[in-house]
Design a protein around this motif. Sequence first.
Motif, mmCIF file in Angstrom:
data_model
loop_
_atom_site.group_PDB
_atom_site.id
_atom_site.type_symbol
_atom_site.label_atom_id
_atom_site.label_comp_id
_atom_site.label_asym_id
_atom_site.label_seq_id
_atom_site.Cartn_x
_atom_site.Cartn_y
_atom_site.Cartn_z
ATOM 1 N N GLU A 101 72.646 -8.965 41.733
ATOM 2 C CA GLU A 101 71.163 -8.872 42.439
ATOM 3 C C GLU A 101 70.100 -9.912 41.884
ATOM 4 O O GLU A 101 69.566 -10.295 42.597
ATOM 5 N N ALA A 102 70.312 -10.336 40.636
ATOM 6 C CA ALA A 102 69.482 -11.278 39.940
ATOM 7 C C ALA A 102 69.619 -12.644 40.784
ATOM 8 O O ALA A 102 68.785 -13.221 41.340
ATOM 9 N N LEU A 103 71.064 -12.899 40.966
ATOM 10 C CA LEU A 103 71.403 -14.244 41.478
ATOM 11 C C LEU A 103 71.154 -14.207 43.085
ATOM 12 O O LEU A 103 70.624 -15.360 43.604
ATOM 13 N N ASP A 104 71.127 -13.149 43.563
ATOM 14 C CA ASP A 104 70.787 -13.043 45.170
ATOM 15 C C ASP A 104 69.487 -13.205 45.033
ATOM 16 O O ASP A 104 68.864 -13.957 46.253
ATOM 17 N N LYS A 105 68.426 -12.416 44.340
ATOM 18 C CA LYS A 105 66.987 -12.953 44.288
ATOM 19 C C LYS A 105 66.633 -14.307 44.261
ATOM 20 O O LYS A 105 65.663 -14.828 44.947
ATOM 21 N N ARG A 106 67.301 -14.778 43.163
ATOM 22 C CA ARG A 106 67.199 -16.304 42.829
ATOM 23 C C ARG A 106 67.312 -17.205 44.022
ATOM 24 O O ARG A 106 66.435 -18.124 44.437
ATOM 25 N N ARG A 107 68.420 -17.086 44.910
ATOM 26 C CA ARG A 107 68.884 -17.725 45.908
ATOM 27 C C ARG A 107 67.741 -17.573 47.126
ATOM 28 O O ARG A 107 67.454 -18.199 48.119
ATOM 29 N N ASP A 108 67.439 -16.256 47.288
ATOM 30 C CA ASP A 108 66.542 -15.874 48.314
ATOM 31 C C ASP A 108 65.314 -16.649 48.144
ATOM 32 O O ASP A 108 64.650 -16.938 48.991
ATOM 33 N N ASP A 109 64.837 -16.541 46.978
ATOM 34 C CA ASP A 109 63.504 -17.314 46.519
ATOM 35 C C ASP A 109 63.505 -18.755 46.830
ATOM 36 O O ASP A 109 62.444 -19.059 47.531
ATOM 37 N N ALA A 110 64.750 -19.256 46.846
ATOM 38 C CA ALA A 110 64.910 -20.739 46.964
ATOM 39 C C ALA A 110 64.877 -20.939 48.608
ATOM 40 O O ALA A 110 64.183 -21.887 49.113
ATOM 41 N N ILE A 111 65.542 -20.261 49.112
ATOM 42 C CA ILE A 111 65.610 -20.345 50.831
ATOM 43 C C ILE A 111 64.399 -19.874 51.423
ATOM 44 O O ILE A 111 63.954 -20.861 52.282
ATOM 45 N N ASN A 112 63.674 -19.086 50.867
ATOM 46 C CA ASN A 112 62.375 -18.717 51.285
ATOM 47 C C ASN A 112 61.437 -19.810 51.205
ATOM 48 O O ASN A 112 60.355 -19.928 51.873
ATOM 49 N N GLY A 113 61.375 -20.175 49.943
ATOM 50 C CA GLY A 113 60.483 -21.176 49.563
ATOM 51 C C GLY A 113 60.615 -22.346 50.378
ATOM 52 O O GLY A 113 59.629 -23.091 50.663
ATOM 53 N N ILE A 114 61.674 -22.851 50.478
ATOM 54 C CA ILE A 114 62.127 -24.181 51.345
ATOM 55 C C ILE A 114 61.520 -24.032 52.831
ATOM 56 O O ILE A 114 60.920 -24.667 53.321
ATOM 57 N N SER A 115 61.698 -22.721 53.296
ATOM 58 C CA SER A 115 61.522 -22.245 54.750
ATOM 59 C C SER A 115 59.919 -22.545 54.812
ATOM 60 O O SER A 115 59.443 -23.292 55.858
ATOM 61 N N LEU A 116 59.231 -21.861 53.960
ATOM 62 C CA LEU A 116 57.772 -21.901 53.788
ATOM 63 C C LEU A 116 57.087 -23.311 53.814
ATOM 64 O O LEU A 116 56.198 -23.775 54.493
ATOM 65 N N GLN A 117 57.772 -24.023 53.180
ATOM 66 C CA GLN A 117 57.294 -25.417 52.833
ATOM 67 C C GLN A 117 57.710 -26.236 53.970
ATOM 68 O O GLN A 117 56.754 -27.015 54.322
ATOM 69 N N VAL A 118 58.835 -26.116 54.478
ATOM 70 C CA VAL A 118 59.206 -26.886 55.700
ATOM 71 C C VAL A 118 58.398 -26.646 56.872
ATOM 72 O O VAL A 118 57.626 -27.464 57.766
ATOM 73 N N GLN A 119 57.882 -25.235 57.047
ATOM 74 C CA GLN A 119 57.103 -24.860 58.121
ATOM 75 C C GLN A 119 55.758 -25.552 58.011
ATOM 76 O O GLN A 119 55.059 -25.974 59.014
ATOM 77 N N SER A 120 55.269 -25.294 56.775
ATOM 78 C CA SER A 120 53.881 -26.079 56.673
ATOM 79 C C SER A 120 53.870 -27.473 56.844
ATOM 80 O O SER A 120 52.767 -27.995 57.420
ATOM 81 N N LEU A 121 54.761 -28.274 56.402
ATOM 82 C CA LEU A 121 54.847 -29.881 56.560
ATOM 83 C C LEU A 121 54.981 -30.063 58.176
ATOM 84 O O LEU A 121 54.756 -31.237 58.483
ATOM 85 N N ALA A 122 55.438 -29.161 58.886
ATOM 86 C CA ALA A 122 55.577 -29.479 60.375
ATOM 87 C C ALA A 122 54.183 -29.431 61.008
ATOM 88 O O ALA A 122 54.079 -29.845 62.403
ATOM 89 N N TYR A 123 53.353 -28.754 60.354
ATOM 90 C CA TYR A 123 52.008 -29.188 60.873
ATOM 91 C C TYR A 123 51.033 -30.087 60.352
ATOM 92 O O TYR A 123 49.821 -30.321 60.494
ATOM 93 N N SER A 124 51.846 -30.866 59.428
ATOM 94 C CA SER A 124 50.936 -31.957 58.718
ATOM 95 C C SER A 124 50.419 -32.885 59.907
ATOM 96 O O SER A 124 51.053 -33.398 60.755
ATOM 97 N N ALA A 125 49.192 -33.542 59.248
ATOM 98 C CA ALA A 125 48.665 -34.389 60.267
ATOM 99 C C ALA A 125 49.243 -35.965 60.158
ATOM 100 O O ALA A 125 48.972 -36.762 61.043
ATOM 101 N N ASP A 126 50.263 -36.107 59.165
ATOM 102 C CA ASP A 126 50.867 -37.366 58.945
ATOM 103 C C ASP A 126 52.031 -37.259 59.974
ATOM 104 O O ASP A 126 52.713 -36.307 59.719
ATOM 105 N N PRO A 127 52.013 -38.138 60.994
ATOM 106 C CA PRO A 127 53.005 -38.015 61.834
ATOM 107 C C PRO A 127 54.525 -37.992 61.406
ATOM 108 O O PRO A 127 55.597 -37.420 61.820
ATOM 109 N N VAL A 128 54.727 -38.782 60.356
ATOM 110 C CA VAL A 128 56.008 -39.090 59.754
ATOM 111 C C VAL A 128 56.410 -37.855 59.130
ATOM 112 O O VAL A 128 57.737 -37.522 59.200
#
Length: 243
Positions: free
Chosen positions: A67-94
């Motif tokens: 259970e603990a390891l599953d939560k750890r990997r869930d946190d990782a993929i959720n964190g990555i997903s949120l960060q990628v989504q936010s960066l897709a709205y960046s004003a920097d075109p690159v």
Amino acid sequence: MINSIVLQPLRNSEYIQFLTDTLNIVSKNNPQALNVSAQYDALRTATDNVEKLFKISQASLVTAEIEALDKRRDDAINGISLQVQSLAYSADPVINQHGKTLNAHLVLFGTSIARENYQSETTILRNIVNDWKNKPELQAAVTALNLGNWLSELETANNEFNLAYIKRNEELAAAPTEKLRELRNIANNLYYKLRTRINSNLDINDGAEPWAATVNLLNQHIGTYALLQNRRATTTGVEPLAG
């Protein structure tokens, strides 16, 4: 002589402890000196089999570690997903383009990766890690967005989860296939054989040692469990068995 006790009414945990304590008493008084080595060894093996199956029957496939390891990997993929989504709205075109590239890739695996079943999530995360580490366009996006640490955490958590999950499955596969009742019946017969053997040697040797002391200790031990059964019978209204 060793007092009688009916073993069937004992709960599984009590039953295992009763046999374990019996074996410890016999062990301390030397099975070889008591002339019961074969009976002792057979009961020891049977008790180990009962305990192993009992422990597995009491434990869920979902252990605290899993259970603990599953939560750890869930946190990782959720964190990555949120960060990628936010960066897709960046004003920097690159940055914007790299964010959209990684986000588009994640979308291929669904919108709720962390909610997939264990095996499916393991496979999905492995594929994401492999793609992000080996496909040039995705690899470049990970580097540009500084997601290397996130990716390493995701890979480590997923690998550790998979190892823990496999280990648990192996424990289940290695368990005795007989039901607890069948294993208990086998252990019962071996306990009675051990009891009969000790009683016979006590009689043949006119109550000499080490049989006398061993029988005394075993009877004290049996008395404790007989008292337990009597108290339970008083509470439930069911007469204790004799035998």
